[in-house]
Write a protein that holds these residues in place. Structure first.
Motif, mmCIF file in Angstrom:
data_model
loop_
_atom_site.group_PDB
_atom_site.id
_atom_site.type_symbol
_atom_site.label_atom_id
_atom_site.label_comp_id
_atom_site.label_asym_id
_atom_site.label_seq_id
_atom_site.Cartn_x
_atom_site.Cartn_y
_atom_site.Cartn_z
ATOM 1 N N MET A 31 0.623 -1.362 -0.024
ATOM 2 C CA MET A 31 -0.263 0.384 0.263
ATOM 3 C C MET A 31 0.633 1.070 -0.395
ATOM 4 N N ILE A 32 1.784 1.574 0.406
ATOM 5 C CA ILE A 32 2.792 1.994 0.485
ATOM 6 C C ILE A 32 3.699 2.557 -0.649
ATOM 7 N N LEU A 33 3.722 1.537 -1.054
ATOM 8 C CA LEU A 33 4.411 1.447 -2.745
ATOM 9 C C LEU A 33 3.426 1.760 -3.823
ATOM 10 N N LEU A 34 2.359 1.488 -3.787
ATOM 11 C CA LEU A 34 1.260 2.040 -4.189
ATOM 12 C C LEU A 34 0.839 3.095 -4.066
ATOM 13 N N GLU A 57 12.355 8.154 -13.505
ATOM 14 C CA GLU A 57 13.413 7.661 -12.687
ATOM 15 C C GLU A 57 13.254 7.814 -10.777
ATOM 16 N N LEU A 58 12.056 8.340 -10.648
ATOM 17 C CA LEU A 58 11.382 8.804 -9.203
ATOM 18 C C LEU A 58 10.840 7.210 -8.928
ATOM 19 N N ILE A 59 10.327 6.756 -9.632
ATOM 20 C CA ILE A 59 10.083 5.267 -9.396
ATOM 21 C C ILE A 59 11.464 4.347 -9.474
ATOM 22 N N THR A 60 12.226 4.779 -10.002
ATOM 23 C CA THR A 60 13.457 3.674 -9.579
ATOM 24 C C THR A 60 13.825 4.033 -8.577
ATOM 25 N N TYR A 61 13.834 5.386 -8.026
ATOM 26 C CA TYR A 61 14.172 5.225 -6.249
ATOM 27 C C TYR A 61 13.186 5.649 -5.704
ATOM 28 N N ILE A 62 11.896 4.893 -5.883
ATOM 29 C CA ILE A 62 11.257 4.719 -4.928
ATOM 30 C C ILE A 62 11.177 3.736 -4.675
ATOM 31 N N PHE A 63 11.647 2.626 -5.908
ATOM 32 C CA PHE A 63 11.501 1.187 -5.633
ATOM 33 C C PHE A 63 13.206 0.784 -4.513
ATOM 34 N N GLY A 64 14.209 1.647 -5.225
ATOM 35 C CA GLY A 64 15.277 1.277 -4.563
ATOM 36 C C GLY A 64 14.874 1.675 -3.264
ATOM 37 N N VAL A 65 14.597 2.615 -2.642
ATOM 38 C CA VAL A 65 14.905 3.082 -1.131
ATOM 39 C C VAL A 65 14.026 1.774 -0.410
ATOM 40 N N HIS A 66 13.014 1.345 -1.324
ATOM 41 C CA HIS A 66 12.326 -0.246 -0.781
ATOM 42 C C HIS A 66 13.071 -0.955 -0.218
ATOM 43 N N PHE A 115 13.733 -8.884 2.429
ATOM 44 C CA PHE A 115 14.393 -8.501 1.639
ATOM 45 C C PHE A 115 14.042 -9.085 0.192
ATOM 46 N N PHE A 116 14.127 -10.375 0.795
ATOM 47 C CA PHE A 116 13.130 -11.070 -0.589
ATOM 48 C C PHE A 116 11.998 -11.030 -0.784
ATOM 49 N N THR A 117 11.267 -10.818 0.112
ATOM 50 C CA THR A 117 9.833 -9.989 0.096
ATOM 51 C C THR A 117 9.099 -8.937 -0.593
ATOM 52 N N ALA A 118 10.527 -8.146 -0.968
ATOM 53 C CA ALA A 118 10.541 -6.891 -1.319
ATOM 54 C C ALA A 118 10.993 -7.121 -2.913
ATOM 55 N N ILE A 119 11.776 -8.150 -3.017
ATOM 56 C CA ILE A 119 12.026 -8.013 -4.670
ATOM 57 C C ILE A 119 10.106 -8.839 -5.027
ATOM 58 N N ILE A 128 1.502 -5.670 -12.327
ATOM 59 C CA ILE A 128 0.516 -4.362 -12.091
ATOM 60 C C ILE A 128 0.433 -3.355 -12.786
ATOM 61 N N LEU A 129 1.635 -2.631 -12.240
ATOM 62 C CA LEU A 129 1.879 -0.819 -13.153
ATOM 63 C C LEU A 129 2.947 -1.054 -14.380
ATOM 64 N N PRO A 130 2.840 -0.112 -14.859
ATOM 65 C CA PRO A 130 3.818 -0.225 -16.320
ATOM 66 C C PRO A 130 4.966 0.803 -15.717
ATOM 67 N N LEU A 131 5.775 -0.111 -15.381
ATOM 68 C CA LEU A 131 6.664 0.046 -14.115
ATOM 69 C C LEU A 131 8.023 0.475 -15.346
ATOM 70 N N ASN A 132 8.589 1.312 -15.146
ATOM 71 C CA ASN A 132 10.237 1.763 -16.257
ATOM 72 C C ASN A 132 10.887 2.076 -14.730
ATOM 73 N N PHE A 133 12.272 1.068 -14.927
ATOM 74 C CA PHE A 133 13.220 1.348 -13.983
ATOM 75 C C PHE A 133 14.452 2.051 -14.923
ATOM 76 N N VAL A 134 14.794 2.605 -14.775
ATOM 77 C CA VAL A 134 17.087 3.394 -14.849
ATOM 78 C C VAL A 134 17.571 2.474 -14.729
ATOM 79 N N THR A 135 18.575 1.557 -14.710
ATOM 80 C CA THR A 135 18.960 0.722 -14.402
ATOM 81 C C THR A 135 21.255 1.462 -14.966
ATOM 82 N N PRO A 136 22.077 0.946 -13.709
ATOM 83 C CA PRO A 136 22.698 1.379 -13.684
ATOM 84 C C PRO A 136 24.230 1.309 -15.210
#
Length: 170
Positions: A31-34, A57-66, A115-119, A128-136
């Motif tokens: 719920m927090i991630l959504l 980049e914002l979405i990558t930041y949110i999920f990376g911090v998670h 960590f595994f549940t976060a993955i 579910i969502l159209p996520l586009n992550f920025v990779t290194p």
């Protein structure tokens, strides 16, 4: 080494024993991630950027911090202060174990499960969502981030352990 592995396994089983509590905690994380996803999508909707960062980049930041939060910040270290206040801590002094490594084995099992549940949470949201992550772009960045995560985890464990030992004086 075998005794700390046994502590790790027991702590893992104990954490997964309370399934409803575990599932509700993971639903809260989803719920927090959504919520964060939709807030930042809405903020960057008009121009596609916010404060110089693109939507991906914002979405990558949110999920990376998670992911990083699940690896670095622990919850098992709070048990030390309660063990000291309840008088349970003295039993560790007569056992042939190092209390720091005992606590670290408990903490490590907690971190790995989260960590595994976060993955898994990120995978579900990716479906579910159209996520586009920025990779290194290069291996050096990945190596530096991995080293920083390991050192941050170690620093957090040592500092929280030392802080909880203040309970001796309270």
């Amino acid at each position: 080494m075998h005794k700390y592995l046994a502590i790790f396994k027991i702590s893992l089983e104990k954490q997964l024993a309370y399934r409803l509590n575990f599932v509700l905690g993971q639903l809260r994380n989803l719920m927090i991630l959504l919520l964060l996803y939709y807030v930042w999508i809405e903020v960057s909707k008009r121009t596609g950027y916010f404060a110089g960062y693109s939507e991906s980049e914002l979405i990558t930041y949110i999920f990376g911090v998670h992911l990083l939060r699940s690896l670095i910040f622990g919850s098992q270290s709070r048990l030390i202060a309660s063990e000291i206040n309840e008088g349970i801590f003295s039993q560790y002094l007569v056992k042939p174990i190092n209390h720091f490594w005992f606590c670290y084995a408990r903490e490590l099992s907690d971190r790995l499960v989260l960590f595994f549940t976060a993955i898994i949470e990120m995978f579900i949201l990716q479906l579910i969502l159209p996520l586009n992550f920025v990779t290194p772009r290069n291996l050096a960045q990945i190596t530096i981030v991995a080293l920083a995560v390991i050192l941050a985890h170690a620093l957090y464990v040592v500092m929280s352990y030392a802080t909880n030992l203040i309970a001796f004086w309270s």
